[in-house]
Design a protein around this motif. Structure first.
Motif, PDB file in Angstrom:
ATOM      1  N   ASN A   1      -2.583  -1.662   3.679  1.00 43.12           N
ATOM      2  CA  ASN A   1      -2.623  -1.811   2.223  1.00 43.12           C
ATOM      3  C   ASN A   1      -2.200  -0.531   1.511  1.00 43.12           C
ATOM      4  O   ASN A   1      -1.545  -0.578   0.470  1.00 43.12           O
ATOM      5  CB  ASN A   1      -4.012  -2.242   1.770  1.00 43.12           C
ATOM      6  CG  ASN A   1      -4.325  -3.663   2.155  1.00 43.12           C
ATOM      7  OD1 ASN A   1      -3.429  -4.462   2.402  1.00 43.12           O
ATOM      8  ND2 ASN A   1      -5.601  -3.982   2.231  1.00 43.12           N
ATOM      9  N   GLY A   2      -2.550   0.617   2.064  1.00 46.64           N
ATOM     10  CA  GLY A   2      -2.088   1.882   1.496  1.00 46.64           C
ATOM     11  C   GLY A   2      -0.580   2.025   1.590  1.00 46.64           C
ATOM     12  O   GLY A   2       0.077   2.474   0.640  1.00 46.64           O
TER      13      GLY A   2
ATOM     14  N   LEU B   1       4.672  -5.674 -14.942  1.00 47.27           N
ATOM     15  CA  LEU B   1       5.803  -5.601 -14.021  1.00 47.27           C
ATOM     16  C   LEU B   1       5.386  -5.034 -12.675  1.00 47.27           C
ATOM     17  O   LEU B   1       5.771  -5.552 -11.622  1.00 47.27           O
ATOM     18  CB  LEU B   1       6.937  -4.774 -14.620  1.00 47.27           C
ATOM     19  CG  LEU B   1       8.159  -4.590 -13.724  1.00 47.27           C
ATOM     20  CD1 LEU B   1       8.856  -5.928 -13.509  1.00 47.27           C
ATOM     21  CD2 LEU B   1       9.109  -3.583 -14.307  1.00 47.27           C
ATOM     22  N   VAL B   2       4.575  -3.974 -12.689  1.00 46.75           N
ATOM     23  CA  VAL B   2       4.111  -3.386 -11.429  1.00 46.75           C
ATOM     24  C   VAL B   2       3.219  -4.379 -10.684  1.00 46.75           C
ATOM     25  O   VAL B   2       3.296  -4.490  -9.458  1.00 46.75           O
ATOM     26  CB  VAL B   2       3.395  -2.045 -11.683  1.00 46.75           C
ATOM     27  CG1 VAL B   2       2.724  -1.534 -10.423  1.00 46.75           C
ATOM     28  CG2 VAL B   2       4.369  -1.005 -12.210  1.00 46.75           C
ATOM     29  N   ALA B   3       2.384  -5.126 -11.406  1.00 48.16           N
ATOM     30  CA  ALA B   3       1.549  -6.148 -10.765  1.00 48.16           C
ATOM     31  C   ALA B   3       2.423  -7.236 -10.156  1.00 48.16           C
ATOM     32  O   ALA B   3       2.121  -7.748  -9.067  1.00 48.16           O
ATOM     33  CB  ALA B   3       0.571  -6.744 -11.772  1.00 48.16           C
ATOM     34  N   PHE B   4       3.514  -7.596 -10.819  1.00 46.56           N
ATOM     35  CA  PHE B   4       4.442  -8.583 -10.265  1.00 46.56           C
ATOM     36  C   PHE B   4       5.096  -8.054  -8.995  1.00 46.56           C
ATOM     37  O   PHE B   4       5.174  -8.767  -7.981  1.00 46.56           O
ATOM     38  CB  PHE B   4       5.507  -8.948 -11.305  1.00 46.56           C
ATOM     39  CG  PHE B   4       6.543  -9.891 -10.790  1.00 46.56           C
ATOM     40  CD1 PHE B   4       6.245 -11.234 -10.610  1.00 46.56           C
ATOM     41  CD2 PHE B   4       7.818  -9.445 -10.465  1.00 46.56           C
ATOM     42  CE1 PHE B   4       7.194 -12.114 -10.113  1.00 46.56           C
ATOM     43  CE2 PHE B   4       8.769 -10.307  -9.971  1.00 46.56           C
ATOM     44  CZ  PHE B   4       8.462 -11.651  -9.799  1.00 46.56           C
ATOM     45  N   ILE B   5       5.563  -6.805  -9.030  1.00 53.70           N
ATOM     46  CA  ILE B   5       6.161  -6.190  -7.845  1.00 53.70           C
ATOM     47  C   ILE B   5       5.137  -6.142  -6.711  1.00 53.70           C
ATOM     48  O   ILE B   5       5.449  -6.432  -5.554  1.00 53.70           O
ATOM     49  CB  ILE B   5       6.716  -4.783  -8.170  1.00 53.70           C
ATOM     50  CG1 ILE B   5       7.883  -4.880  -9.150  1.00 53.70           C
ATOM     51  CG2 ILE B   5       7.142  -4.055  -6.901  1.00 53.70           C
ATOM     52  CD1 ILE B   5       8.325  -3.541  -9.709  1.00 53.70           C
ATOM     53  N   PHE B   6       3.901  -5.782  -7.052  1.00 54.38           N
ATOM     54  CA  PHE B   6       2.835  -5.730  -6.047  1.00 54.38           C
ATOM     55  C   PHE B   6       2.609  -7.106  -5.422  1.00 54.38           C
ATOM     56  O   PHE B   6       2.454  -7.234  -4.207  1.00 54.38           O
ATOM     57  CB  PHE B   6       1.542  -5.215  -6.680  1.00 54.38           C
ATOM     58  CG  PHE B   6       0.408  -5.107  -5.708  1.00 54.38           C
ATOM     59  CD1 PHE B   6       0.380  -4.104  -4.756  1.00 54.38           C
ATOM     60  CD2 PHE B   6      -0.635  -6.011  -5.735  1.00 54.38           C
ATOM     61  CE1 PHE B   6      -0.658  -4.008  -3.851  1.00 54.38           C
ATOM     62  CE2 PHE B   6      -1.680  -5.926  -4.838  1.00 54.38           C
ATOM     63  CZ  PHE B   6      -1.694  -4.915  -3.893  1.00 54.38           C
ATOM     64  N   GLY B   7       2.615  -8.142  -6.233  1.00 56.80           N
ATOM     65  CA  GLY B   7       2.430  -9.493  -5.716  1.00 56.80           C
ATOM     66  C   GLY B   7       3.557  -9.915  -4.793  1.00 56.80           C
ATOM     67  O   GLY B   7       3.322 -10.531  -3.744  1.00 56.80           O
ATOM     68  N   VAL B   8       4.786  -9.587  -5.158  1.00 53.54           N
ATOM     69  CA  VAL B   8       5.938  -9.947  -4.323  1.00 53.54           C
ATOM     70  C   VAL B   8       5.909  -9.173  -3.008  1.00 53.54           C
ATOM     71  O   VAL B   8       6.088  -9.754  -1.926  1.00 53.54           O
ATOM     72  CB  VAL B   8       7.263  -9.688  -5.087  1.00 53.54           C
ATOM     73  CG1 VAL B   8       8.453  -9.809  -4.163  1.00 53.54           C
ATOM     74  CG2 VAL B   8       7.386 -10.639  -6.261  1.00 53.54           C
TER      75      VAL B   8
ATOM     76  N   ILE C   1       5.331 -11.063   0.566  1.00 56.31           N
ATOM     77  CA  ILE C   1       6.417 -11.145   1.552  1.00 56.31           C
ATOM     78  C   ILE C   1       6.230 -10.120   2.674  1.00 56.31           C
ATOM     79  O   ILE C   1       6.065 -10.479   3.834  1.00 56.31           O
ATOM     80  CB  ILE C   1       7.783 -10.963   0.859  1.00 56.31           C
ATOM     81  CG1 ILE C   1       8.025 -12.110  -0.128  1.00 56.31           C
ATOM     82  CG2 ILE C   1       8.898 -10.891   1.889  1.00 56.31           C
ATOM     83  CD1 ILE C   1       9.231 -11.922  -1.008  1.00 56.31           C
ATOM     84  N   VAL C   2       6.254  -8.856   2.314  1.00 55.31           N
ATOM     85  CA  VAL C   2       6.171  -7.799   3.323  1.00 55.31           C
ATOM     86  C   VAL C   2       4.775  -7.753   3.946  1.00 55.31           C
ATOM     87  O   VAL C   2       4.630  -7.629   5.165  1.00 55.31           O
ATOM     88  CB  VAL C   2       6.546  -6.430   2.711  1.00 55.31           C
ATOM     89  CG1 VAL C   2       6.421  -5.328   3.734  1.00 55.31           C
ATOM     90  CG2 VAL C   2       7.943  -6.472   2.130  1.00 55.31           C
ATOM     91  N   GLY C   3       3.753  -7.857   3.102  1.00 54.35           N
ATOM     92  CA  GLY C   3       2.380  -7.789   3.605  1.00 54.35           C
ATOM     93  C   GLY C   3       2.065  -8.905   4.580  1.00 54.35           C
ATOM     94  O   GLY C   3       1.430  -8.685   5.616  1.00 54.35           O
ATOM     95  N   THR C   4       2.508 -10.103   4.261  1.00 53.24           N
ATOM     96  CA  THR C   4       2.271 -11.230   5.167  1.00 53.24           C
ATOM     97  C   THR C   4       2.997 -11.028   6.491  1.00 53.24           C
ATOM     98  O   THR C   4       2.424 -11.285   7.561  1.00 53.24           O
ATOM     99  CB  THR C   4       2.731 -12.549   4.505  1.00 53.24           C
ATOM    100  OG1 THR C   4       2.022 -12.701   3.273  1.00 53.24           O
ATOM    101  CG2 THR C   4       2.471 -13.723   5.401  1.00 53.24           C
TER     102      THR C   4
END
Length: 136
Positions: free
Chosen positions: A80-81, A44-51, A55-58
């Protein structure tokens, strides 16, 4: 779909290894903390990290592109931090998940997470690629 699931598992394993290496980054499992709950929490945390990263990172990378050029890409460690801290905040809203002790732990955790995900991806990519060739 297979690529998404493989990427999710790679990020979950990299996150698990990051929590073992970096003492300021940990994961609070859902429920009693049994093996199944812990694995599901990492997924779940990996999924949240991917989303968040997708979205936000891009969006941040597009807006801060001149800053990336000015700092020769070193600002990416800070971004990234901050994204890892954002993932910790989002997972904290649901009551379990990623816990980051501070900003610099987030920067170190993001660096270790990126390196581990890259290394695991190098190992897994040939295996997944061979499976895709069999279908043809």
């Amino acid at each position: 779909m297979t690529r998404f699931l493989v990427r999710l598992v790679i990020n979950a394993v990299a996150l698990w290894l990051t929590t073992l290496i970096v003492s300021g980054v940990s994961v609070t499992p859902y429920g009693s903390g049994g093996t199944l709950e812990t694995v599901l929490t990492f997924l779940l945390v990996a999924f949240i990290f991917g989303v968040v990263n997708g979205i936000v990172g891009t969006a941040i990378r597009v807006v801060a592109f001149p800053l990336y050029i000015l700092t020769l890409g070193l600002i990416s460690f800070i971004v990234n931090g901050l994204l890892l801290l954002l993932v910790a905040w989002v997972s904290g809203l649901i009551g379990f998940g990623l816990v980051v002790d501070g900003f610099w732990w987030g920067v170190l955790g993001a660096l270790v997470l990126a390196i581990l995900a890259w290394l695991i991806g190098i190992v897994v990519r040939p295996v997944v690629g061979r499976q895709g060739d069999r279908r043809r």
